[in-house]
Design a protein around this motif. Structure first.
Motif, mmCIF file in Angstrom:
data_model
loop_
_atom_site.group_PDB
_atom_site.id
_atom_site.type_symbol
_atom_site.label_atom_id
_atom_site.label_comp_id
_atom_site.label_asym_id
_atom_site.label_seq_id
_atom_site.Cartn_x
_atom_site.Cartn_y
_atom_site.Cartn_z
ATOM 1 N N LYS A 175 8.001 -2.093 -8.625
ATOM 2 C CA LYS A 175 8.806 -1.156 -7.831
ATOM 3 C C LYS A 175 9.502 -0.133 -8.737
ATOM 4 N N HIS A 186 1.694 -1.485 -3.576
ATOM 5 C CA HIS A 186 1.369 -2.411 -2.487
ATOM 6 C C HIS A 186 2.631 -3.194 -2.107
ATOM 7 N N PRO A 187 2.705 -3.709 -0.894
ATOM 8 C CA PRO A 187 3.839 -4.577 -0.544
ATOM 9 C C PRO A 187 3.800 -5.856 -1.373
ATOM 10 N N ASP A 188 4.941 -6.490 -1.531
ATOM 11 C CA ASP A 188 5.023 -7.711 -2.338
ATOM 12 C C ASP A 188 4.013 -8.760 -1.888
ATOM 13 N N ASP A 189 3.825 -8.876 -0.570
ATOM 14 C CA ASP A 189 2.947 -9.912 -0.047
ATOM 15 C C ASP A 189 1.509 -9.719 -0.507
ATOM 16 N N TYR A 190 1.112 -8.482 -0.780
ATOM 17 C CA TYR A 190 -0.240 -8.190 -1.269
ATOM 18 C C TYR A 190 -0.465 -8.899 -2.603
#
Length: 262
Positions: A175, A186-190
């Motif tokens: 980030k 990408h989002p953290d979950d990716y």
């Protein structure tokens, strides 16, 4: 070169991330297909770095078996109501051959999904030869990081509590670097799903530490004869110790030990 984007491992990850996936395979033809959905346009099929056509003993990349695979791919898209199919054949020759052998119109996409160019290193040489082939400044930066006491941790078991701490720092650095460079990560979950799904011997998180703090980290994926630098991030702090150079060199060294060629 072995392409992880056209593998069942990649589809398993995409499915875990919440996308529908499809696997088409026959003699001389393979396509790992991922469904993407856009807010207004709806769903479409994406074939990253594919489809793959590999007729044995034939110079031309299209034969009847490949044509059959292409028909199955387009028929599947119609059956699943995909708006279009985005393909990324690895060679211009294959793209031209596909254009000549399907009735659907093919146009150039307005933007690239995967990097337009990839830097590929042949690591069959010895470490000494690889270092000698580098620019003097690169060799200097690797030695400088070592001289400053930068250490590299290679993490593959992401279920351990200590590993989760490194993952959290990697996400934080991602980030931080995205804000610095004006890009959207990408989002953290990716990233978390990637670490959750891929086998321990395929995915490694490399973390560079200096004076007890992680200042750079890379995700490297090992697939077949190729190690791929997927994602990386570094801190604004202590940039003078050149930690990313040592991270890359450690990944190259590990790839050689695992028997990778590229």
């Amino acid at each position: 070169m072995d392409n992880f984007l056209q593998s069942k491992n990649w589809l398993d990850f995409q499915k875990a991330f919440g996308r529908r996936v499809f696997w088409l395979e026959g003699k001389d033809f393979k396509a790992a297909v991922v469904e993407h959905v856009l807010p207004l346009a709806g769903g479409y099929f994406y074939v990253p770095r594919g489809p793959i056509a590999s007729p044995e003993g034939e110079e031309f990349p299209i034969n009847d078996r490949v044509k059959k695979g292409l028909r199955e791919m387009t028929d599947l898209a119609k059956k699943e109501s995909a708006g279009w199919i985005r393909i990324e054949p690895e060679t211009e020759e294959l793209l031209a051959a596909i254009k000549e052998n399907i009735k659907e119109k093919i146009v150039k996409a307005p933007y690239d999904v995967q990097p337009r160019e990839s830097f590929i290193i042949d690591i069959a040489k010895t470490k000494e030869q690889l270092l000698a082939d580098m620019k003097p400044k690169t060799r200097y930066n690797i030695r400088l990081a070592q001289k400053h006491g930068v250490s590299v941790q290679a993490i593959s078991n992401f279920q351990l509590p200590i590993s989760k701490q490194y993952v959290d720092v990697f996400l934080k650095l991602t980030k931080e670097m995205a804000r610095r460079q004006g890009i959207v990560p990408h989002p953290d979950d990716y990233y978390r799903k990637m670490m959750e799904v891929f086998p321990a011997d395929m995915l490694k998180l490399y973390a560079a530490e200096h004076e007890g703090k992680v200042i750079a980290a890379n995700l490297v994926l090992f697939y077949g004869d190729t190690a791929t630098y997927l994602h990386g991030a570094s801190s604004d702090e202590q940039r003078n110790v050149m930690a990313p150079f040592l991270l890359q060199w450690q990944a190259i060294s590990d790839a050689k030990e695992k028997g990778c060629r590229w």
